[in-house]
Design an enzyme around this catalytic site. Structure first.
Site, PDB file in Angstrom:
ATOM      1  N   GLY A   1     -95.497 -51.816  -9.691  1.00 50.77           N
ATOM      2  CA  GLY A   1     -95.430 -52.349  -8.335  1.00 50.77           C
ATOM      3  C   GLY A   1     -96.692 -53.019  -7.831  1.00 50.77           C
ATOM      4  O   GLY A   1     -96.914 -53.103  -6.618  1.00 50.77           O
TER       5      GLY A   1
ATOM      6  N   ARG B   1     -72.682 -52.629 -17.520  1.00 53.95           N
ATOM      7  CA  ARG B   1     -73.699 -53.421 -16.838  1.00 53.95           C
ATOM      8  C   ARG B   1     -73.176 -54.015 -15.522  1.00 53.95           C
ATOM      9  O   ARG B   1     -73.867 -54.037 -14.514  1.00 53.95           O
ATOM     10  CB  ARG B   1     -74.146 -54.561 -17.767  1.00 53.95           C
ATOM     11  CG  ARG B   1     -75.312 -55.366 -17.253  1.00 53.95           C
ATOM     12  CD  ARG B   1     -75.519 -56.596 -18.110  1.00 53.95           C
ATOM     13  NE  ARG B   1     -75.999 -56.285 -19.441  1.00 53.95           N
ATOM     14  CZ  ARG B   1     -77.288 -56.092 -19.737  1.00 53.95           C
ATOM     15  NH1 ARG B   1     -78.193 -56.168 -18.792  1.00 53.95           N
ATOM     16  NH2 ARG B   1     -77.655 -55.833 -20.960  1.00 53.95           N
TER      17      ARG B   1
ATOM     18  N   MET C   1     -86.991 -54.915 -14.483  1.00 52.22           N
ATOM     19  CA  MET C   1     -86.867 -55.046 -15.937  1.00 52.22           C
ATOM     20  C   MET C   1     -85.434 -54.901 -16.452  1.00 52.22           C
ATOM     21  O   MET C   1     -85.209 -54.441 -17.566  1.00 52.22           O
ATOM     22  CB  MET C   1     -87.786 -54.031 -16.641  1.00 52.22           C
ATOM     23  CG  MET C   1     -89.250 -54.147 -16.246  1.00 52.22           C
ATOM     24  SD  MET C   1     -89.925 -55.806 -16.459  1.00 52.22           S
ATOM     25  CE  MET C   1     -90.098 -55.816 -18.239  1.00 52.22           C
TER      26      MET C   1
ATOM     27  N   LEU D   1     -79.838 -59.314 -15.326  1.00 56.27           N
ATOM     28  CA  LEU D   1     -78.759 -59.335 -14.338  1.00 56.27           C
ATOM     29  C   LEU D   1     -77.645 -60.272 -14.807  1.00 56.27           C
ATOM     30  O   LEU D   1     -77.901 -61.291 -15.453  1.00 56.27           O
ATOM     31  CB  LEU D   1     -79.320 -59.786 -12.989  1.00 56.27           C
ATOM     32  CG  LEU D   1     -80.334 -58.788 -12.409  1.00 56.27           C
ATOM     33  CD1 LEU D   1     -81.201 -59.436 -11.347  1.00 56.27           C
ATOM     34  CD2 LEU D   1     -79.610 -57.553 -11.860  1.00 56.27           C
TER      35      LEU D   1
ATOM     36  N   ASN E   1     -88.181 -64.767  -9.375  1.00 52.15           N
ATOM     37  CA  ASN E   1     -88.746 -63.839 -10.367  1.00 52.15           C
ATOM     38  C   ASN E   1     -90.149 -64.286 -10.738  1.00 52.15           C
ATOM     39  O   ASN E   1     -90.461 -65.481 -10.679  1.00 52.15           O
ATOM     40  CB  ASN E   1     -87.878 -63.843 -11.630  1.00 52.15           C
ATOM     41  CG  ASN E   1     -88.363 -62.874 -12.686  1.00 52.15           C
ATOM     42  OD1 ASN E   1     -88.691 -61.716 -12.385  1.00 52.15           O
ATOM     43  ND2 ASN E   1     -88.432 -63.323 -13.930  1.00 52.15           N
TER      44      ASN E   1
ATOM     45  N   HIS F   1     -92.769 -64.200 -13.995  1.00 51.60           N
ATOM     46  CA  HIS F   1     -92.774 -63.962 -15.444  1.00 51.60           C
ATOM     47  C   HIS F   1     -94.189 -64.198 -15.967  1.00 51.60           C
ATOM     48  O   HIS F   1     -94.817 -65.206 -15.634  1.00 51.60           O
ATOM     49  CB  HIS F   1     -91.781 -64.906 -16.133  1.00 51.60           C
ATOM     50  CG  HIS F   1     -91.717 -64.682 -17.610  1.00 51.60           C
ATOM     51  ND1 HIS F   1     -91.015 -63.628 -18.163  1.00 51.60           N
ATOM     52  CD2 HIS F   1     -92.294 -65.326 -18.637  1.00 51.60           C
ATOM     53  CE1 HIS F   1     -91.171 -63.654 -19.472  1.00 51.60           C
ATOM     54  NE2 HIS F   1     -91.937 -64.678 -19.794  1.00 51.60           N
TER      55      HIS F   1
ATOM     56  N   SER G   1     -95.667 -67.576 -14.245  1.00 52.52           N
ATOM     57  CA  SER G   1     -94.773 -68.533 -13.592  1.00 52.52           C
ATOM     58  C   SER G   1     -93.884 -67.806 -12.594  1.00 52.52           C
ATOM     59  O   SER G   1     -93.367 -66.726 -12.898  1.00 52.52           O
ATOM     60  CB  SER G   1     -93.841 -69.201 -14.622  1.00 52.52           C
ATOM     61  OG  SER G   1     -94.549 -69.725 -15.722  1.00 52.52           O
TER      62      SER G   1
ATOM     63  N   THR H   1     -81.783 -68.154 -12.887  1.00 50.99           N
ATOM     64  CA  THR H   1     -80.469 -68.690 -13.260  1.00 50.99           C
ATOM     65  C   THR H   1     -79.970 -67.866 -14.445  1.00 50.99           C
ATOM     66  O   THR H   1     -80.663 -66.957 -14.906  1.00 50.99           O
ATOM     67  CB  THR H   1     -80.569 -70.172 -13.679  1.00 50.99           C
ATOM     68  OG1 THR H   1     -81.366 -70.248 -14.870  1.00 50.99           O
ATOM     69  CG2 THR H   1     -81.173 -71.034 -12.583  1.00 50.99           C
TER      70      THR H   1
ATOM     71  N   ASP I   1     -85.188 -66.279 -18.022  1.00 51.01           N
ATOM     72  CA  ASP I   1     -86.556 -66.789 -17.877  1.00 51.01           C
ATOM     73  C   ASP I   1     -86.601 -68.315 -17.983  1.00 51.01           C
ATOM     74  O   ASP I   1     -87.654 -68.895 -18.273  1.00 51.01           O
ATOM     75  CB  ASP I   1     -87.507 -66.163 -18.922  1.00 51.01           C
ATOM     76  CG  ASP I   1     -87.672 -64.652 -18.717  1.00 51.01           C
ATOM     77  OD1 ASP I   1     -87.590 -64.204 -17.562  1.00 51.01           O
ATOM     78  OD2 ASP I   1     -87.881 -63.946 -19.724  1.00 51.01           O
TER      79      ASP I   1
ATOM     80  N   GLN J   1    -103.694 -63.485 -11.334  1.00 44.91           N
ATOM     81  CA  GLN J   1    -103.082 -64.741 -10.890  1.00 44.91           C
ATOM     82  C   GLN J   1    -101.673 -64.511 -10.337  1.00 44.91           C
ATOM     83  O   GLN J   1    -101.267 -65.167  -9.377  1.00 44.91           O
ATOM     84  CB  GLN J   1    -103.030 -65.754 -12.041  1.00 44.91           C
ATOM     85  CG  GLN J   1    -104.387 -66.142 -12.568  1.00 44.91           C
ATOM     86  CD  GLN J   1    -105.264 -66.751 -11.488  1.00 44.91           C
ATOM     87  OE1 GLN J   1    -104.808 -67.561 -10.683  1.00 44.91           O
ATOM     88  NE2 GLN J   1    -106.514 -66.339 -11.458  1.00 44.91           N
ATOM     89  N   GLU J   2    -100.947 -63.584 -10.946  1.00 45.08           N
ATOM     90  CA  GLU J   2     -99.599 -63.272 -10.436  1.00 45.08           C
ATOM     91  C   GLU J   2     -99.679 -62.891  -8.963  1.00 45.08           C
ATOM     92  O   GLU J   2     -98.848 -63.287  -8.148  1.00 45.08           O
ATOM     93  CB  GLU J   2     -98.970 -62.113 -11.216  1.00 45.08           C
ATOM     94  CG  GLU J   2     -98.669 -62.423 -12.660  1.00 45.08           C
ATOM     95  CD  GLU J   2     -97.934 -61.293 -13.358  1.00 45.08           C
ATOM     96  OE1 GLU J   2     -97.167 -60.563 -12.707  1.00 45.08           O
ATOM     97  OE2 GLU J   2     -98.131 -61.134 -14.578  1.00 45.08           O
TER      98      GLU J   2
END
Ligand code: GRF
Length: 225
Positions: free
Chosen positions: A16, A69, A94, A97, A111, A113, A140, A145, A149, A177-178
């Site tokens: 988190g 799922r 993680m 979907l 998201n 990544h 990124s 979609t 990724d 950076q994220e």
């Protein structure tokens, strides 16, 4: 935009730290969002404690409790929709979907990544970047979609790969950076400044360069809008 903070739900699975960065930016007032809930598929996710400490409702929906799922996806959708979010943020979530979930939140699902997409989709991106001899690596933020990724990139940040890097040191440099680019991308989305046209992300109606806004210069450079 309405002037009101955009309602969001954030999904996490673990540590988190991105959630914490988003919480910090929200607190400063720079990020116009109202985090209505943090939901995790993992009850031991430490990020749940960050949310609780900030007074944000948390929920746990364990994927292991569902044989299929799609049943997990449906339970998650129902939980999310009770909060009526405009944006749904995957901050280290993680689980993959399904099609119906992604369709339901199309254009509203973001998201982060840990690679310079389209390079190194999937897991273990830092070790794979090192093994490939990459000179640059990064993170990124993208719309989600059904192409795992592979959704349209909103912003990227890049870092150098250093000669003595391990996967851990490289991950730490990328993570820094994220924590800068994810709140910024969420801010743009919350301010309704992003549009998707023919699979490409536009900021303020302008055409985006193929690789997103950036890659930003290495670590100490300021983020420019
Ligand atoms: C980050 O590296 C993110 O890019 C990836 O999962 C990790 C989550 O870290 N999707 P944290 O839970 O936000 O600390």
């Amino acid at each position: 935009m309405s002037g009101l903070p955009a309602p969001v739900v954030i999904l996490i699975s673990g540590r988190g730290s991105n959630l914490q960065a988003i919480l910090n930016e929200t607190r400063t007032g720079r990020l116009p969002i109202e985090i209505r809930a943090v939901i995790s598929n993992n009850r031991t996710a430490t990020g749940l404690q960050h949310a609780a400490a900030a007074g944000i409702p948390t929920e746990v929906i364990e994927h292991r409790s569902f044989p299929e799922r799609t049943q997990f996806d449906n339970a998650l959708m129902q939980a999310i929709d009770r909060y009526q979010p405009r944006l749904v943020i995957l901050a280290g979530f993680m689980r993959i979907l399904g099609t119906e979930f992604i369709r339901h939140y199309a254009g509203r699902l973001l998201n982060i990544h840990p690679s310079l997409l389209p390079a190194f989709k999937g897991l273990d991106t830092h070790a794979r970047a090192l093994a490939a001899g990459a000179r640059e690596h990064g993170a990124s933020v993208h719309f989600v979609t059904n192409d795992l990724d592979g959704g349209p990139v909103i912003i990227q940040a890049k870092v150098p790969v250093l000669a003595d890097d391990t996967a851990e040191t490289l991950a730490a440099r990328v993570l820094e950076q994220e924590h800068r680019i994810f709140p910024l991308a969420i801010q743009w989305a919350a301010e309704e400044r992003l549009t998707l046209r023919n699979g490409q992300v536009l900021l303020d109606g302008g055409v985006q360069p193929e690789q997103g806004f950036g890659p930003l210069p290495a670590r100490h450079a300021g983020v420019t809008k």
